[in-house]
Design a protein around this motif. Structure first.
Motif, PDB file in Angstrom:
ATOM      1  N   LYS A  72      62.040  23.643 -69.006  1.00 48.40           N
ATOM      2  CA  LYS A  72      63.645  23.302 -70.224  1.00 48.40           C
ATOM      3  C   LYS A  72      63.250  21.291 -70.174  1.00 48.40           C
ATOM      4  O   LYS A  72      61.628  20.938 -69.634  1.00 48.40           O
ATOM      5  N   SER A  73      63.463  20.632 -71.210  1.00 46.44           N
ATOM      6  CA  SER A  73      62.635  19.522 -71.506  1.00 46.44           C
ATOM      7  C   SER A  73      63.068  18.256 -70.160  1.00 46.44           C
ATOM      8  O   SER A  73      62.200  17.253 -69.530  1.00 46.44           O
ATOM      9  N   ASN A  74      63.943  18.707 -69.206  1.00 42.05           N
ATOM     10  CA  ASN A  74      63.499  17.671 -67.825  1.00 42.05           C
ATOM     11  C   ASN A  74      63.090  18.487 -66.666  1.00 42.05           C
ATOM     12  O   ASN A  74      62.837  18.360 -65.596  1.00 42.05           O
ATOM     13  N   ASN A  75      62.085  19.225 -67.074  1.00 37.12           N
ATOM     14  CA  ASN A  75      60.940  19.672 -65.737  1.00 37.12           C
ATOM     15  C   ASN A  75      61.308  20.611 -65.212  1.00 37.12           C
ATOM     16  O   ASN A  75      60.860  21.090 -64.404  1.00 37.12           O
ATOM     17  N   VAL A  76      63.099  21.300 -65.495  1.00 34.48           N
ATOM     18  CA  VAL A  76      63.107  22.746 -64.462  1.00 34.48           C
ATOM     19  C   VAL A  76      63.276  23.744 -65.201  1.00 34.48           C
ATOM     20  O   VAL A  76      62.822  24.089 -66.652  1.00 34.48           O
ATOM     21  N   GLY A  77      62.171  24.743 -64.857  1.00 35.58           N
ATOM     22  CA  GLY A  77      61.588  26.072 -64.350  1.00 35.58           C
ATOM     23  C   GLY A  77      61.951  26.789 -63.996  1.00 35.58           C
ATOM     24  O   GLY A  77      62.364  26.834 -63.438  1.00 35.58           O
ATOM     25  N   GLY A  78      62.016  28.381 -65.710  1.00 31.29           N
ATOM     26  CA  GLY A  78      62.560  29.480 -64.217  1.00 31.29           C
ATOM     27  C   GLY A  78      61.406  30.597 -64.858  1.00 31.29           C
ATOM     28  O   GLY A  78      61.363  30.232 -66.080  1.00 31.29           O
ATOM     29  N   VAL A  79      61.119  31.739 -63.852  1.00 32.28           N
ATOM     30  CA  VAL A  79      60.397  32.500 -63.913  1.00 32.28           C
ATOM     31  C   VAL A  79      60.799  33.766 -63.880  1.00 32.28           C
ATOM     32  O   VAL A  79      61.169  33.900 -62.788  1.00 32.28           O
ATOM     33  N   VAL A  80      60.552  35.241 -64.488  1.00 34.94           N
ATOM     34  CA  VAL A  80      61.439  35.847 -64.428  1.00 34.94           C
ATOM     35  C   VAL A  80      60.369  37.077 -64.449  1.00 34.94           C
ATOM     36  O   VAL A  80      59.490  37.230 -65.418  1.00 34.94           O
ATOM     37  N   LEU A  95      67.084  33.486 -67.832  1.00 30.86           N
ATOM     38  CA  LEU A  95      66.488  32.372 -67.880  1.00 30.86           C
ATOM     39  C   LEU A  95      67.449  31.093 -67.909  1.00 30.86           C
ATOM     40  O   LEU A  95      67.416  29.933 -67.251  1.00 30.86           O
ATOM     41  N   ASN A  96      67.809  31.520 -69.162  1.00 35.57           N
ATOM     42  CA  ASN A  96      68.923  29.567 -69.873  1.00 35.57           C
ATOM     43  C   ASN A  96      70.148  29.493 -68.538  1.00 35.57           C
ATOM     44  O   ASN A  96      70.296  28.535 -68.308  1.00 35.57           O
ATOM     45  N   LYS A  97      70.920  31.068 -68.294  1.00 37.96           N
ATOM     46  CA  LYS A  97      71.637  31.266 -67.997  1.00 37.96           C
ATOM     47  C   LYS A  97      71.722  30.769 -66.344  1.00 37.96           C
ATOM     48  O   LYS A  97      72.409  30.508 -65.945  1.00 37.96           O
ATOM     49  N   ASP A 100      70.574  26.873 -66.915  1.00 43.86           N
ATOM     50  CA  ASP A 100      72.010  26.284 -67.113  1.00 43.86           C
ATOM     51  C   ASP A 100      73.576  26.393 -65.773  1.00 43.86           C
ATOM     52  O   ASP A 100      73.680  25.288 -65.139  1.00 43.86           O
ATOM     53  N   ASP A 101      72.855  27.412 -64.961  1.00 44.17           N
ATOM     54  CA  ASP A 101      74.052  27.533 -63.797  1.00 44.17           C
ATOM     55  C   ASP A 101      73.182  26.907 -62.481  1.00 44.17           C
ATOM     56  O   ASP A 101      74.559  25.931 -61.970  1.00 44.17           O
ATOM     57  N   PHE A 102      72.221  26.731 -62.719  1.00 42.33           N
ATOM     58  CA  PHE A 102      71.303  26.088 -61.176  1.00 42.33           C
ATOM     59  C   PHE A 102      71.732  24.427 -61.465  1.00 42.33           C
ATOM     60  O   PHE A 102      72.250  24.044 -60.710  1.00 42.33           O
ATOM     61  N   PRO A 122      72.845  31.345 -54.284  1.00 40.48           N
ATOM     62  CA  PRO A 122      72.849  32.493 -53.839  1.00 40.48           C
ATOM     63  C   PRO A 122      73.057  33.333 -55.367  1.00 40.48           C
ATOM     64  O   PRO A 122      73.052  34.470 -55.748  1.00 40.48           O
ATOM     65  N   GLU A 123      73.933  32.181 -56.150  1.00 38.03           N
ATOM     66  CA  GLU A 123      73.720  32.816 -57.258  1.00 38.03           C
ATOM     67  C   GLU A 123      72.557  33.712 -58.212  1.00 38.03           C
ATOM     68  O   GLU A 123      72.810  35.072 -58.898  1.00 38.03           O
TER      69      GLU A 123
END
Length: 199
Positions: A72-80, A95-97, A100-102, A122-123
């Motif tokens: 994301k633009s705020n540098n939070v990234g996700g990898v699956v 990854l979106n969900k 956003d939840d994180f 834990p989510e």
């Protein structure tokens, strides 16, 4: 169709990525392979987030796996990390969900200072289990039409993501995050698979 790994990382000002939380489903690997496989999934996730520009997505094929990345633009990234059969659209919706939840549940002040696995989320494990069956998950994701408009870059290997002149073998050798056992596992796997490569 299978998901193996789901991670949230934070890309710091020096373009290094810190892994904040991860969840794994490694039952399809032998007991003795799991620690090396897990280390390589973490290693690959870190490299991909570091090499992905903010506000962009990509999917990278690496041997029998596909790594789906979103920063994301705020540098939070996700990898699956999934197998080749897992639908790309569902992976990116996941990854979106997750991100956003994180962001909603973990205070921003911890993103840059937390060490690996210090943050409790834990989510992530629940998301990994829920999305194992993409057909069930896909019924929920069809509403997300904005994802279909997003350009997702597909790379054939992790080598394509690396900077010019970088080699995955060199990064593996220099990595402090990989044990000697994992480096040996990687070299053996490379040699075994090299007999099948057609130039």
């Amino acid at each position: 169709m299978k998901l193996y790994s789901l991670s949230v990382l934070y890309k710091t000002g020096d373009a290094k990525a810190n892994r904040l939380v991860s969840a794994y489903e490694l039952n399809s690997f032998s007991f003795f392979q799991r620690s090396s496989v897990k280390e390589f999934m973490n290693f690959s996730s870190k490299i991909l987030v570091e090499r992905t520009m903010p506000s962009s997505r990509s999917s990278v094929k690496e041997q029998e796996y596909v790594c789906h990345v979103y920063v994301k633009s705020n540098n939070v990234g996700g990898v699956v990390i999934a197998d080749h059969e897992y639908p790309q659209r569902v992976a990116h919706t996941l990854l979106n969900k997750v991100i956003d939840d994180f962001e909603a549940k973990v205070d921003k002040k911890f993103w840059s200072i937390a060490k690996e696995d210090e943050i409790k989320f834990p989510e992530l494990e629940q998301f990994l289990q829920k999305y194992q069956n993409p057909k069930e998950a896909d019924a929920m994701t069809k509403i997300n039409a904005d994802l279909d408009e997003t350009k997702i870059i597909l790379h054939n290997t992790i080598e394509a993501v690396l900077e010019r002149g970088e080699k995955i073998d060199d990064l593996v050798e220099k990595s402090e995050g990989l044990s000697l056992q994992s480096k040996t596992f990687y070299k053996t796997a490379r040699k075994t698979n090299s007999c099948c490569v057609i130039l």
